[in-house]
Design an enzyme around this catalytic site. Structure first.
Site, mmCIF file in Angstrom:
data_model
loop_
_atom_site.group_PDB
_atom_site.id
_atom_site.type_symbol
_atom_site.label_atom_id
_atom_site.label_comp_id
_atom_site.label_asym_id
_atom_site.label_seq_id
_atom_site.Cartn_x
_atom_site.Cartn_y
_atom_site.Cartn_z
ATOM 1 N N ASP A 16 0.835 -1.199 0.000
ATOM 2 C CA ASP A 16 0.000 0.000 0.000
ATOM 3 C C ASP A 16 0.869 1.248 0.000
ATOM 4 O O ASP A 16 1.170 1.827 1.046
ATOM 5 C CB ASP A 16 -0.936 -0.021 1.225
ATOM 6 C CG ASP A 16 -1.996 -1.110 1.109
ATOM 7 O OD1 ASP A 16 -2.489 -1.337 -0.016
ATOM 8 O OD2 ASP A 16 -2.325 -1.735 2.123
ATOM 9 N N LYS A 38 0.089 -8.138 -2.882
ATOM 10 C CA LYS A 38 -1.245 -7.579 -3.109
ATOM 11 C C LYS A 38 -1.113 -6.118 -3.488
ATOM 12 O O LYS A 38 -0.454 -5.335 -2.792
ATOM 13 C CB LYS A 38 -2.118 -7.689 -1.859
ATOM 14 C CG LYS A 38 -3.547 -7.210 -2.132
ATOM 15 C CD LYS A 38 -4.397 -7.208 -0.876
ATOM 16 C CE LYS A 38 -4.264 -5.950 -0.074
ATOM 17 N NZ LYS A 38 -5.099 -4.829 -0.459
ATOM 18 N N ASP A 65 -6.187 -6.248 -6.016
ATOM 19 C CA ASP A 65 -7.301 -5.965 -5.100
ATOM 20 C C ASP A 65 -7.985 -4.650 -5.505
ATOM 21 O O ASP A 65 -7.817 -3.627 -4.860
ATOM 22 C CB ASP A 65 -6.713 -5.884 -3.673
ATOM 23 C CG ASP A 65 -7.733 -5.532 -2.610
ATOM 24 O OD1 ASP A 65 -8.932 -5.759 -2.827
ATOM 25 O OD2 ASP A 65 -7.312 -5.031 -1.544
ATOM 26 N N LEU A 66 -8.776 -4.708 -6.589
ATOM 27 C CA LEU A 66 -9.425 -3.479 -7.074
ATOM 28 C C LEU A 66 -10.916 -3.450 -6.738
ATOM 29 O O LEU A 66 -11.596 -2.467 -7.045
ATOM 30 C CB LEU A 66 -9.183 -3.319 -8.584
ATOM 31 C CG LEU A 66 -7.697 -3.161 -8.956
ATOM 32 C CD1 LEU A 66 -7.527 -2.993 -10.468
ATOM 33 C CD2 LEU A 66 -7.063 -1.976 -8.226
ATOM 34 N N LYS A 67 -11.426 -4.506 -6.151
ATOM 35 C CA LYS A 67 -12.810 -4.540 -5.632
ATOM 36 C C LYS A 67 -13.808 -3.880 -6.588
ATOM 37 O O LYS A 67 -14.473 -2.899 -6.249
ATOM 38 C CB LYS A 67 -12.900 -3.846 -4.264
ATOM 39 C CG LYS A 67 -12.045 -4.470 -3.174
ATOM 40 C CD LYS A 67 -12.320 -3.821 -1.820
ATOM 41 C CE LYS A 67 -11.447 -4.349 -0.713
ATOM 42 N NZ LYS A 67 -10.038 -3.899 -0.778
ATOM 43 N N HIS A 69 -17.134 -2.980 -8.577
ATOM 44 C CA HIS A 69 -18.557 -2.943 -8.222
ATOM 45 C C HIS A 69 -19.229 -2.017 -9.226
ATOM 46 O O HIS A 69 -19.117 -0.794 -9.121
ATOM 47 C CB HIS A 69 -18.719 -2.409 -6.784
ATOM 48 C CG HIS A 69 -20.121 -2.524 -6.258
ATOM 49 N ND1 HIS A 69 -20.440 -2.294 -4.952
ATOM 50 C CD2 HIS A 69 -21.285 -2.845 -6.868
ATOM 51 C CE1 HIS A 69 -21.735 -2.464 -4.768
ATOM 52 N NE2 HIS A 69 -22.269 -2.790 -5.936
ATOM 53 N N ASP A 70 -19.932 -2.611 -10.198
ATOM 54 C CA ASP A 70 -20.542 -1.796 -11.253
ATOM 55 C C ASP A 70 -21.594 -2.657 -11.945
ATOM 56 O O ASP A 70 -21.914 -3.743 -11.457
ATOM 57 C CB ASP A 70 -19.428 -1.341 -12.238
ATOM 58 C CG ASP A 70 -19.728 0.022 -12.855
ATOM 59 O OD1 ASP A 70 -20.854 0.187 -13.362
ATOM 60 O OD2 ASP A 70 -18.856 0.890 -12.839
ATOM 61 N N PRO A 72 -23.047 -5.395 -14.530
ATOM 62 C CA PRO A 72 -22.368 -6.644 -14.904
ATOM 63 C C PRO A 72 -21.438 -6.503 -16.110
ATOM 64 O O PRO A 72 -20.303 -6.999 -16.078
ATOM 65 C CB PRO A 72 -23.540 -7.595 -15.217
ATOM 66 C CG PRO A 72 -24.639 -7.113 -14.324
ATOM 67 C CD PRO A 72 -24.503 -5.614 -14.294
ATOM 68 N N ASN A 73 -21.871 -5.826 -17.147
ATOM 69 C CA ASN A 73 -21.044 -5.716 -18.352
ATOM 70 C C ASN A 73 -19.732 -4.989 -18.073
ATOM 71 O O ASN A 73 -18.663 -5.393 -18.545
ATOM 72 C CB ASN A 73 -21.841 -4.982 -19.446
ATOM 73 C CG ASN A 73 -21.070 -4.913 -20.740
ATOM 74 O OD1 ASN A 73 -20.718 -5.941 -21.303
ATOM 75 N ND2 ASN A 73 -20.772 -3.695 -21.181
ATOM 76 N N THR A 74 -19.804 -3.928 -17.276
ATOM 77 C CA THR A 74 -18.589 -3.148 -16.976
ATOM 78 C C THR A 74 -17.633 -3.945 -16.101
ATOM 79 O O THR A 74 -16.417 -3.932 -16.318
ATOM 80 C CB THR A 74 -18.982 -1.822 -16.279
ATOM 81 O OG1 THR A 74 -19.814 -1.093 -17.183
ATOM 82 C CG2 THR A 74 -17.773 -0.984 -15.915
ATOM 83 N N THR A 122 -14.379 -5.101 6.535
ATOM 84 C CA THR A 122 -14.143 -5.260 7.978
ATOM 85 C C THR A 122 -14.206 -3.923 8.708
ATOM 86 O O THR A 122 -14.278 -3.875 9.927
ATOM 87 C CB THR A 122 -12.792 -5.952 8.242
ATOM 88 O OG1 THR A 122 -11.810 -5.372 7.390
ATOM 89 C CG2 THR A 122 -12.863 -7.429 7.975
ATOM 90 N N GLN A 192 -6.896 -1.361 12.288
ATOM 91 C CA GLN A 192 -7.726 -2.572 12.197
ATOM 92 C C GLN A 192 -8.424 -2.762 13.548
ATOM 93 O O GLN A 192 -7.812 -2.635 14.591
ATOM 94 C CB GLN A 192 -6.847 -3.792 11.866
ATOM 95 C CG GLN A 192 -6.183 -3.730 10.497
ATOM 96 C CD GLN A 192 -7.136 -4.044 9.349
ATOM 97 O OE1 GLN A 192 -8.364 -4.120 9.527
ATOM 98 N NE2 GLN A 192 -6.583 -4.200 8.157
ATOM 99 N N ARG A 213 1.040 -3.533 6.993
ATOM 100 C CA ARG A 213 1.932 -2.750 7.852
ATOM 101 C C ARG A 213 2.816 -3.521 8.825
ATOM 102 O O ARG A 213 3.945 -3.058 9.063
ATOM 103 C CB ARG A 213 1.116 -1.667 8.570
ATOM 104 C CG ARG A 213 0.680 -0.569 7.605
ATOM 105 C CD ARG A 213 -0.461 0.251 8.147
ATOM 106 N NE ARG A 213 -1.689 -0.517 8.165
ATOM 107 C CZ ARG A 213 -2.853 -0.063 8.622
ATOM 108 N NH1 ARG A 213 -2.929 1.162 9.094
ATOM 109 N NH2 ARG A 213 -3.920 -0.820 8.569
HETATM 110 O O1 C5P Z 1 -1.626 -2.903 6.840
HETATM 111 P P1 C5P Z 1 -2.689 -3.946 6.971
HETATM 112 O O2 C5P Z 1 -2.158 -5.312 7.329
HETATM 113 O O3 C5P Z 1 -3.822 -3.502 7.870
HETATM 114 O O4 C5P Z 1 -3.266 -4.071 5.474
HETATM 115 C C1 C5P Z 1 -4.413 -4.824 5.192
HETATM 116 C C2 C5P Z 1 -4.693 -4.753 3.724
HETATM 117 O O5 C5P Z 1 -5.886 -5.503 3.491
HETATM 118 C C3 C5P Z 1 -4.939 -3.363 3.182
HETATM 119 O O6 C5P Z 1 -4.443 -3.348 1.843
HETATM 120 C C4 C5P Z 1 -6.444 -3.234 3.177
HETATM 121 O O7 C5P Z 1 -6.908 -2.403 2.155
HETATM 122 C C5 C5P Z 1 -6.873 -4.670 2.909
HETATM 123 N N1 C5P Z 1 -8.196 -5.029 3.381
HETATM 124 C C6 C5P Z 1 -8.584 -4.927 4.701
HETATM 125 N N2 C5P Z 1 -9.852 -5.262 5.076
HETATM 126 C C7 C5P Z 1 -10.717 -5.716 4.165
HETATM 127 C C8 C5P Z 1 -10.325 -5.834 2.827
HETATM 128 C C9 C5P Z 1 -9.037 -5.478 2.470
HETATM 129 O O8 C5P Z 1 -7.789 -4.541 5.555
HETATM 130 N N3 C5P Z 1 -11.920 -6.091 4.542
#
Ligand code: C5P
Length: 235
Positions: A16, A38, A65-67, A69-70, A72-74, A122, A192, A213
């Site tokens: 990140d 990732k 990890d681009l998640k 959400h749009d 279906p076609n896009t 989360t 977190q 991190r």
């Molecule tokens: O630094 P850390 O270990 O907290 O990084 C967690 C990674 O997981 C980050 O890239 C965060 O965007 C991703 N993530 C998350 N919780 C989610 C989905 C993805 O922390 N539910």
């Protein structure tokens, strides 16, 4: 991705950052202590596919990890475009619904790419869900979306370690559970809210761990990754 012979191969390090050199140096340095990298919206928005390609030159599997959400076609088109990077895993928001997930799964069907659904972030509490009209507890919504992701043809979901056991019961063995929010006992929780150690997450049944991190923010990232790898090997 080749078969997992060491527990540390289940770790995907979250790069990140917007800094390509930093991400490339981390990826090269961590090879052999983590199983993959990732790359998320921060790095991708700043550096695009070209930047991601620089990272994957390290030879490790990529979780893009681009998640998405749009409509279906896009989403299907975005998945197809992402396949040029040969990702090991990509993801979409399961709350986009079954038609969107079926389109996403179909877009990757002739490839080795695993398509995951994101259930409930989360970072969201029950109150946050109620605010957007979802009047059930987060776990109930996670199970609902996990089952929908499976019946729509996805290969797994991203979830919290606290949800792994219930999800495993609901979706069975052959469905990947990818878990962020991982903290070794010696690392800070940062932002977190609910954290689990790497060893406990694997013991609970997670297939892959996303760790950022505790490794990338450590004064010596390679040492931190090796420490985690050692803790997992001692299982
Ligand atoms: O630094 P850390 O270990 O907290 O990084 C967690 C990674 O997981 C980050 O890239 C965060 O965007 C991703 N993530 C998350 N919780 C989610 C989905 C993805 O922390 N539910």
């Amino acid at each position: 991705m080749t078969d997992i012979t060491h527990p540390w191969q289940r770790i995907f390090v979250a790069l990140d950052t917007t800094d390509v050199s930093k991400a490339v140096d981390l990826a090269n340095g961590l090879k052999g202590s983590v199983g993959g990298v990732k790359v998320g919206k921060e790095f991708f928005t700043a550096n695009g596919p070209e930047g991601v390609h620089r990272i994957t030159e390290c030879g490790m599997p990529l979780f893009l990890d681009l998640k998405f959400h749009d409509i279906p076609n896009t989403v299907a088109s975005a998945i197809r475009a992402s396949l040029a990077l040969k990702p090991f895993m990509v993801n979409v928001h399961a709350s986009g619904g079954s038609r969107m997930m079926i389109a996403a799964a179909d877009a990757a069907k002739d490839t080795d790419t695993t398509v995951l659904g994101v259930t409930v972030l989360t970072s969201m509490s029950g109150e946050d869900l109620a605010e957007v009209g979802v009047d059930v507890e987060p776990l109930e919504q996670v199970l609902r979306l996990g089952k929908l992701a499976k019946s729509s043809g996805l290969d797994g979901v991203v979830c919290s370690a606290k949800e792994v056991v219930a999800l495993r019961g609901a979706v069975g063995k052959n469905f990947k559970l990818v878990v962020p929010g991982i903290r070794p006992t010696w690392a800070s929780a940062d932002d977190q809210r609910r954290v689990v150690t790497p060893k406990d997450a694997i013991d609970l049944g997670a297939d892959y761990l996303v760790i950022g991190r505790p490794i990338t923010g450590h004064a010596d990232p390679i040492k931190a990754a090796r420490l985690i790898a050692q803790e997992l090997t001692d299982i």
